[in-house]
Design a protein around this motif. Sequence first.
Motif, PDB file in Angstrom:
ATOM      1  N   ILE A 186     -61.014  57.801  -8.673  1.00 13.00           N
ATOM      2  CA  ILE A 186     -61.889  56.817  -9.009  1.00 13.00           C
ATOM      3  C   ILE A 186     -62.373  56.937 -10.548  1.00 13.00           C
ATOM      4  CG2 ILE A 186     -64.520  56.439  -8.471  1.00 13.00           C
ATOM      5  CD1 ILE A 186     -64.049  58.000  -5.907  1.00 13.00           C
ATOM      6  N   TYR A 187     -62.403  55.755 -11.110  1.00 15.63           N
ATOM      7  CA  TYR A 187     -62.774  55.538 -12.261  1.00 15.63           C
ATOM      8  C   TYR A 187     -63.946  54.971 -12.622  1.00 15.63           C
ATOM      9  CZ  TYR A 187     -57.683  56.965 -12.887  1.00 15.63           C
ATOM     10  OH  TYR A 187     -56.443  57.546 -12.866  1.00 15.63           O
ATOM     11  N   VAL A 188     -65.068  55.395 -13.446  1.00 19.02           N
ATOM     12  CA  VAL A 188     -66.273  54.506 -13.635  1.00 19.02           C
ATOM     13  C   VAL A 188     -66.486  54.337 -15.104  1.00 19.02           C
ATOM     14  CG1 VAL A 188     -68.512  54.520 -13.133  1.00 19.02           C
ATOM     15  CG2 VAL A 188     -67.287  55.750 -11.236  1.00 19.02           C
ATOM     16  N   THR A 189     -66.657  53.346 -15.729  1.00 24.09           N
ATOM     17  CA  THR A 189     -66.973  53.074 -16.950  1.00 24.09           C
ATOM     18  C   THR A 189     -68.510  52.304 -17.110  1.00 24.09           C
ATOM     19  OG1 THR A 189     -66.008  50.673 -16.747  1.00 24.09           O
ATOM     20  CG2 THR A 189     -64.638  52.453 -17.626  1.00 24.09           C
ATOM     21  N   VAL A 190     -69.108  52.908 -17.830  1.00 18.63           N
ATOM     22  CA  VAL A 190     -70.455  52.594 -18.222  1.00 18.63           C
ATOM     23  C   VAL A 190     -70.384  51.880 -19.574  1.00 18.63           C
ATOM     24  CG1 VAL A 190     -72.735  53.337 -18.509  1.00 18.63           C
ATOM     25  CG2 VAL A 190     -71.426  54.456 -16.910  1.00 18.63           C
ATOM     26  N   GLU A 191     -70.455  50.499 -19.686  1.00 26.13           N
ATOM     27  CA  GLU A 191     -70.562  49.970 -20.791  1.00 26.13           C
ATOM     28  C   GLU A 191     -71.657  49.334 -21.636  1.00 26.13           C
ATOM     29  OE1 GLU A 191     -66.873  47.086 -21.203  1.00 26.13           O
ATOM     30  OE2 GLU A 191     -66.611  47.732 -19.388  1.00 26.13           O
ATOM     31  N   ALA A 192     -72.022  49.478 -22.919  1.00 29.38           N
ATOM     32  CA  ALA A 192     -73.276  49.104 -23.320  1.00 29.38           C
ATOM     33  C   ALA A 192     -72.971  48.777 -24.841  1.00 29.38           C
ATOM     34  CB  ALA A 192     -74.241  50.274 -23.344  1.00 29.38           C
TER      35      ALA A 192
ATOM     36  N   ASN B 110     -79.001  57.932 -18.285  1.00 26.84           N
ATOM     37  CA  ASN B 110     -79.393  58.114 -16.737  1.00 26.84           C
ATOM     38  C   ASN B 110     -78.389  57.610 -15.993  1.00 26.84           C
ATOM     39  OD1 ASN B 110     -82.021  59.297 -17.554  1.00 26.84           O
ATOM     40  ND2 ASN B 110     -82.933  57.207 -17.540  1.00 26.84           N
ATOM     41  N   TYR B 111     -77.849  56.531 -16.423  1.00 19.83           N
ATOM     42  CA  TYR B 111     -76.632  55.926 -15.512  1.00 19.83           C
ATOM     43  C   TYR B 111     -75.431  56.886 -15.572  1.00 19.83           C
ATOM     44  CZ  TYR B 111     -78.540  51.166 -15.585  1.00 19.83           C
ATOM     45  OH  TYR B 111     -79.551  49.958 -15.313  1.00 19.83           O
ATOM     46  N   VAL B 112     -75.082  57.625 -16.609  1.00 15.34           N
ATOM     47  CA  VAL B 112     -74.025  58.521 -16.703  1.00 15.34           C
ATOM     48  C   VAL B 112     -74.547  59.572 -15.847  1.00 15.34           C
ATOM     49  CG1 VAL B 112     -72.866  60.270 -17.911  1.00 15.34           C
ATOM     50  CG2 VAL B 112     -73.308  58.019 -18.876  1.00 15.34           C
ATOM     51  N   ALA B 113     -75.856  60.143 -15.621  1.00 14.34           N
ATOM     52  CA  ALA B 113     -75.937  61.124 -14.694  1.00 14.34           C
ATOM     53  C   ALA B 113     -75.974  60.734 -13.385  1.00 14.34           C
ATOM     54  CB  ALA B 113     -77.244  61.581 -15.004  1.00 14.34           C
ATOM     55  N   GLN B 114     -76.393  59.422 -13.021  1.00 17.21           N
ATOM     56  CA  GLN B 114     -76.222  59.149 -11.706  1.00 17.21           C
ATOM     57  C   GLN B 114     -74.783  58.684 -11.282  1.00 17.21           C
ATOM     58  OE1 GLN B 114     -78.539  55.270 -11.646  1.00 17.21           O
ATOM     59  NE2 GLN B 114     -80.048  56.111 -12.571  1.00 17.21           N
ATOM     60  N   GLU B 115     -74.004  58.416 -12.193  1.00 14.53           N
ATOM     61  CA  GLU B 115     -72.500  58.332 -11.613  1.00 14.53           C
ATOM     62  C   GLU B 115     -71.754  59.603 -11.470  1.00 14.53           C
ATOM     63  OE1 GLU B 115     -71.364  55.451 -10.718  1.00 14.53           O
ATOM     64  OE2 GLU B 115     -73.082  54.362 -11.087  1.00 14.53           O
ATOM     65  N   LEU B 116     -72.302  60.397 -12.249  1.00 15.12           N
ATOM     66  CA  LEU B 116     -71.643  61.827 -12.426  1.00 15.12           C
ATOM     67  C   LEU B 116     -71.894  62.487 -11.164  1.00 15.12           C
ATOM     68  CD1 LEU B 116     -69.969  64.300 -13.397  1.00 15.12           C
ATOM     69  CD2 LEU B 116     -71.929  64.763 -14.910  1.00 15.12           C
TER      70      LEU B 116
ATOM     71  N   THR C 198     -68.238  52.689 -24.767  1.00 16.47           N
ATOM     72  CA  THR C 198     -67.953  52.701 -23.210  1.00 16.47           C
ATOM     73  C   THR C 198     -67.628  54.490 -22.839  1.00 16.47           C
ATOM     74  OG1 THR C 198     -66.856  50.860 -23.264  1.00 16.47           O
ATOM     75  CG2 THR C 198     -66.324  52.362 -21.437  1.00 16.47           C
ATOM     76  N   ILE C 199     -68.285  54.759 -21.846  1.00 15.76           N
ATOM     77  CA  ILE C 199     -68.149  56.002 -21.239  1.00 15.76           C
ATOM     78  C   ILE C 199     -67.185  55.876 -19.924  1.00 15.76           C
ATOM     79  CG2 ILE C 199     -69.204  58.124 -20.456  1.00 15.76           C
ATOM     80  CD1 ILE C 199     -71.484  57.189 -22.186  1.00 15.76           C
ATOM     81  N   GLN C 200     -66.050  56.597 -19.874  1.00 16.27           N
ATOM     82  CA  GLN C 200     -65.546  56.653 -18.469  1.00 16.27           C
ATOM     83  C   GLN C 200     -65.550  57.845 -17.705  1.00 16.27           C
ATOM     84  OE1 GLN C 200     -61.137  54.695 -17.810  1.00 16.27           O
ATOM     85  NE2 GLN C 200     -60.742  57.018 -17.965  1.00 16.27           N
ATOM     86  N   LEU C 201     -65.903  57.810 -16.371  1.00 15.52           N
ATOM     87  CA  LEU C 201     -65.590  59.266 -15.819  1.00 15.52           C
ATOM     88  C   LEU C 201     -64.684  58.995 -14.592  1.00 15.52           C
ATOM     89  CD1 LEU C 201     -69.074  58.269 -16.184  1.00 15.52           C
ATOM     90  CD2 LEU C 201     -69.467  60.318 -15.298  1.00 15.52           C
TER      91      LEU C 201
END
Length: 323
Positions: free
Chosen positions: A63-69, A85-91, A195-198
């Motif tokens: 699973i790859y999640v990207t948070v882009e802003a 907050n979005y990073v915390a939720q996805e992690l 962009t942050i990818q998890l």
Amino acid sequence: MEFLKPLQTDLAVEARENIVEQTSAPISGLHVENDENDEDVTITRVTIDSDQAQQMVGKPKGIYVTVEAPGLRYKNTPLSAKVMNYVAQELAKLLHVSSDATILIVGLGNWNVTPDALGPRTIDKIVVTRHLDDLLSPELKGGVRRVCALAPGVLGLTGMETAEIIKGVVAEVKPQTVIAIDALAAASSSRVVTTIQLSTTGIHPGSGVGNKRFGLTEDSLGVPVIAIGVPTVVHASTIAMDTIHILQEHAAFARYFKSLETLSDQDQQKVIRQVLPDILGDMMVTPKEVDRMIDDIAVVVAGGINQALHPNIDYENIHMYLH
């Protein structure tokens, strides 16, 4: 059909975009979910769960999640807090550990080289609690996991492979999960430090810039590895492609690039890759404000990790609680 590999990138969303540009046919085992409810932030979840999708996208199953802003490129405290907050939720969705689990956080990279210093700078802001079991107040226990952190440096500084160091620490500490933080390479200049990818697939230090090292994965470490990365560099060929596209859209210059209109992006990539190596080689490019940007994004990444691992703590007052 033969697929052209994407420009050097660590981002699964970009690798997937490259494939989509070449075919409209659905790919078995490749699932994409977009969350665009927030006008400032876009969240994309890419799941790869088949051998075919893994081969075509060029990324391991997971699973790859990207948070882009895009606004993260500028000093924007409210947006940074929102992304945190979005990073915390996805992690939190990717973590499958108990509330009393031990988590090892590893900050990869060279602290002497700013574009590669995301990992060590993030580690500086992680709330470590493994040594505080007997010191935490009763109201905090249960909502504070046992966290330890390490910035192992790079082979050129230590003479040891990063994987060797981390394997030794994992054997001694016995964490339930490892979270590895690293700087990445992107195929789009607009995604640099925005962009942050998890991902659940672990990480291969240096792979995005063509400097492959031993991977930090569940297979190599014996425990699940969640990777968190931020692109801090792009390949020189990416800048060339972006420049061509901008000039093609600019009325004053469009006529000079008329002949390129008949070429697909993939064919333009081939031309650029044939021309650039003799001139620029494998040059990587980073923004001139990278020092400030790395510091800012390190706060966002660390804050997201802290919130996900310590859900019962008011992050703004966390230092007051722990001292």
